[in-house]
Write an enzyme that holds these catalytic residues in place. Structure first.
Site, short mmCIF file in Angstrom:
data_model
loop_
_atom_site.label_atom_id
_atom_site.label_comp_id
_atom_site.label_asym_id
_atom_site.label_seq_id
_atom_site.Cartn_x
_atom_site.Cartn_y
_atom_site.Cartn_z
N THR A 49 0.87 -8.78 26.02
CA THR A 49 0.14 -10.03 26.30
C THR A 49 -0.02 -10.22 27.80
OG1 THR A 49 0.96 -11.04 24.27
CG2 THR A 49 0.22 -12.54 26.01
N ASN A 83 -5.02 -3.56 15.81
CA ASN A 83 -3.68 -3.80 15.27
C ASN A 83 -3.68 -4.23 13.81
OD1 ASN A 83 -4.87 -6.03 16.87
ND2 ASN A 83 -3.28 -7.22 15.87
N ALA A 133 6.44 -2.02 24.86
CA ALA A 133 7.53 -1.14 24.38
C ALA A 133 7.93 -1.39 22.94
CB ALA A 133 8.74 -1.30 25.30
N HIS A 134 7.84 -2.65 22.49
CA HIS A 134 8.42 -2.93 21.16
C HIS A 134 7.55 -2.42 20.01
CE1 HIS A 134 6.22 -6.69 19.71
NE2 HIS A 134 5.81 -6.65 20.96
N THR A 136 11.63 -10.28 39.69
CA THR A 136 12.59 -9.18 39.59
C THR A 136 12.40 -8.42 38.27
OG1 THR A 136 14.13 -10.45 40.91
CG2 THR A 136 15.07 -8.61 39.63
N CYS A 158 1.78 -13.98 13.22
CA CYS A 158 1.35 -15.19 13.91
C CYS A 158 2.58 -15.82 14.56
CB CYS A 158 0.74 -16.14 12.91
SG CYS A 158 -0.73 -16.92 13.53
N1 PLP Z 1 -2.43 -6.16 21.79
C1 PLP Z 1 -2.28 -5.67 20.57
C2 PLP Z 1 -3.33 -4.78 19.99
C3 PLP Z 1 -1.15 -5.99 19.80
O1 PLP Z 1 -1.00 -5.49 18.56
C4 PLP Z 1 -0.16 -6.84 20.36
C5 PLP Z 1 1.03 -7.25 19.60
O2 PLP Z 1 0.92 -7.66 18.46
C6 PLP Z 1 -0.35 -7.31 21.68
C7 PLP Z 1 -1.50 -6.95 22.35
C8 PLP Z 1 0.65 -8.18 22.35
O3 PLP Z 1 1.77 -7.46 22.78
P1 PLP Z 1 3.15 -8.18 23.10
O4 PLP Z 1 3.76 -8.55 21.79
O5 PLP Z 1 3.96 -7.16 23.83
O6 PLP Z 1 2.87 -9.36 23.96
#
Ligand code: PLP
Length: 359
Positions: free
Chosen positions: A71, A144, A193-194, A230, A309
Site C-alpha cells: 500500500t 489479486n 513481503a507478506h 528508521t 477487506c
Molecule cells: N496490491 C495488491 C495487488 C495486493 O494484493 C495487495 C494486498 O492485498 C496490496 C497491493 C497491498 O499490500 P499491503 O498489504 O502490503 O499493503
C-alpha cells in the site's frame, strides 16, 4: 479439525527461514543511521538484505526503497511522481487494487478500459497516452482477485513512447514469478513481503535513479531521502530471507483446475487468460460468494471472496464489476490461492469440500 489455508493472496504464513533470520536480526538493535559500531552493525545487515533483494530483481541495490508494504509502495510511487508532474494525468484501470485506485484519485485520472478477462485494452491505452498529458500509467502485474497477468511490457513501451512513466504493482507476483523490473520496462515497481512468506508491514518500491520523484514522508534522510523513518530492520531481513526461493505452485494449480472442471456448476473466472500459478477465482452462478466462504470455513478450509477487506466485511468485487459482471454476479466469486506450504492433500481437501458445498 485440521485446517487447510488457501488464502495466500491475502497473506501467507511466515517461512521458517524468514522467522529464523528475523529472530537473529532482533538482536541487532542499532539504528542503521547511527555512526557508532551498533549502528554500523545494523547498517551492514540492512545493506546485505537490500543487496540480496536487488539481486533477485536484477537491479542495483540503491534503487530499492523500503516501505511498510504494498500500500505504501503504491502511494509513494503515485504521490511521488504526480507531485512532480504538475497538472498532468495518471492512467489506471478499474481492476487495480484499492491502494492504487485510492492514491490515483487524488489526481486527475484517466481510466483504461479492460476486456471481459480483466486485461487492459492496449489500443485504448495507446490513445490515452497519445494525448500527451499523462505523466504516469499504473498497471498491476497480476490481479489479486483473478490472478490474470497484464501486458506490462507492452504498456511500458506505449507509455514511454508518449513521455509517460509506468508503475507496476507486483505485490502478487514478486516471490512467485521471476520478476525483473527492467525487463518489464517498469520505472517504478512495488511489492510486499507478506505475500511470499515474509512478515507483514514491510515491502519496497523499486525506483529508477534518474526519476523526478517527490518523497511523501517527511523527516530524516533514510532510503537516500526518498522515504524518511528508521527502517524496520528485522522485517527487512525477514523479507530478504523469504525472497531467497521462488514459490512454484504450478503443478498444484493444474491439479486444482482439473478437479474444478469435474464439479458441475463451477466456472473459472477469466479461464482463457494467462494467470499466475497461485491465484484462481471461481463462480457458482446463483450462489453468494460470502455464503460459500462461510460454508468452506465451517468445513475447515480458509478461502476468500475476492480480496480481504480491512473491515472484515466483503462487498461485491470492483474487479469483477470492471470486467462487466453485474452487481449480483460480482458477489458470486470465490478465490482460492496457493502458497509455499500448500500440499496435494490441501488441493484434494478443497475440491472435496467444494463439491459438497456446491451440491
Ligand atoms: N496490491 C495488491 C495487488 C495486493 O494484493 C495487495 C494486498 O492485498 C496490496 C497491493 C497491498 O499490500 P499491503 O498489504 O502490503 O499493503
Amino acid at each position: 479439525m485440521n485446517r487447510v489455508y488457501l488464502d495466500h493472496a491475502a497473506t501467507t504464513p511466515l517461512k521458517p527461514a524468514a522467522r529464523e533470520a528475523m529472530v537473529a536480526a532482533m538482536a541487532v538493535f542499532g539504528n542503521p543511521s547511527s555512526v557508532h559500531g551498533e549502528g554500523q552493525a545494523a547498517r551492514a545487515l540492512l545493506d546485505d538484505s537490500r543487496r540480496a533483494i536487488a539481486d533477485v530483481l536484477g537491479v542495483r541495490a540503491e534503487r530499492i526503497v523500503f516501505t511498510s508494504g504494498g500500500t505504501e509502495a503504491a502511494n509513494l510511487a503515485i504521490g511521488g511522481v504526480m507531485a512532480a508532474a504538475k497538472g498532468r494525468k495518471v492512467a489506471i484501470a478499474g481492476i487495480e487494487h484499492d491502494c492504487v485506485i485510492g492514491a490515483a484519485w487524488r489526481y486527475d485520472v484517466v481510466e483504461i478500459p479492460v476486456d471481459s478477462d480483466g486485461v487492459v485494452k492496449l489500443d485504448a491505452l495507446e490513445k490515452i497516452v497519445a494525448a500527451g498529458d499523462v505523466a504516469l500509467v499504473c498497471l498491476m502485474h497480476a490481479n489479486n482477485e483473478t490472478g490474470v497477468i497484464q501486458p506490462v511490457k507492452e504498456a511500458a513501451a506505449l507509455a514511454h513512447a508518449h513521455g509517460a512513466l509506468l508503475f507496476v504493482d507486483a505485490v502478487q507476483t514478486v516471490g512467485h514469478l521471476d520478476v525483473k523490473p527492467d525487463e518489464m520496462g517498469a520505472d517504478l515497481l512495488g511489492f510486499s513481503a507478506h505475500k511470499f512468506g515474509g512478515p507483514k508491514g514491510v515491502g519496497a518500491l523499486v525506483v529508477k535513479p534518474e526519476l523526478d520523484f517527490v518523497p511523501q514522508m517527511m523527516g530524516g534522510a533514510q532510503e537516500r531521502g526518498r522515504r524518511a523513518g528508521t527502517e524496520n530492520l528485522p522485517a527487512v531481513v525477514g523479507m530478504a530471507a523469504a525472497l531467497g526461493e521462488l514459490i512454484d505452485t504450478s503443478d498444484l494449480m493444474a491439479r486444482l483446475v482439473a478437479g474444478l472442471e469435474e464439479i458441475p456448476g463451477v466456472g473459472i473466472v477469466a479461464e482463457g487468460a494467462v494467470g499466475v500459478p497461485h491465484v484462481l477465482q471461481l463462480r457458482v452462478p446463483g450462489r453468494n460468494g460470502e455464503d460459500m466462504v462461510i460454508a468452506m470455513d465451517l468445513a475447515g478450509i480458509a478461502v476468500s471472496q475476492g480480496s480481504a477487506c480491512s473491515s472484515g466485511r466483503v462487498k461485491a468485487s470492483h474487479v469483477l464489476k470492471a470486467m462487466g459482471y453485474s452487481e449480483q454476479e460480482a458477489g458470486e466469486g470465490l478465490r482460492i490461492s496457493l502458497g509455499w506450504n500448500t500440499t496435494v492433500a490441501d488441493i484434494d481437501a478443497v475440491l472435496a469440500a467444494l463439491k459438497r458445498v456446491v451440491a
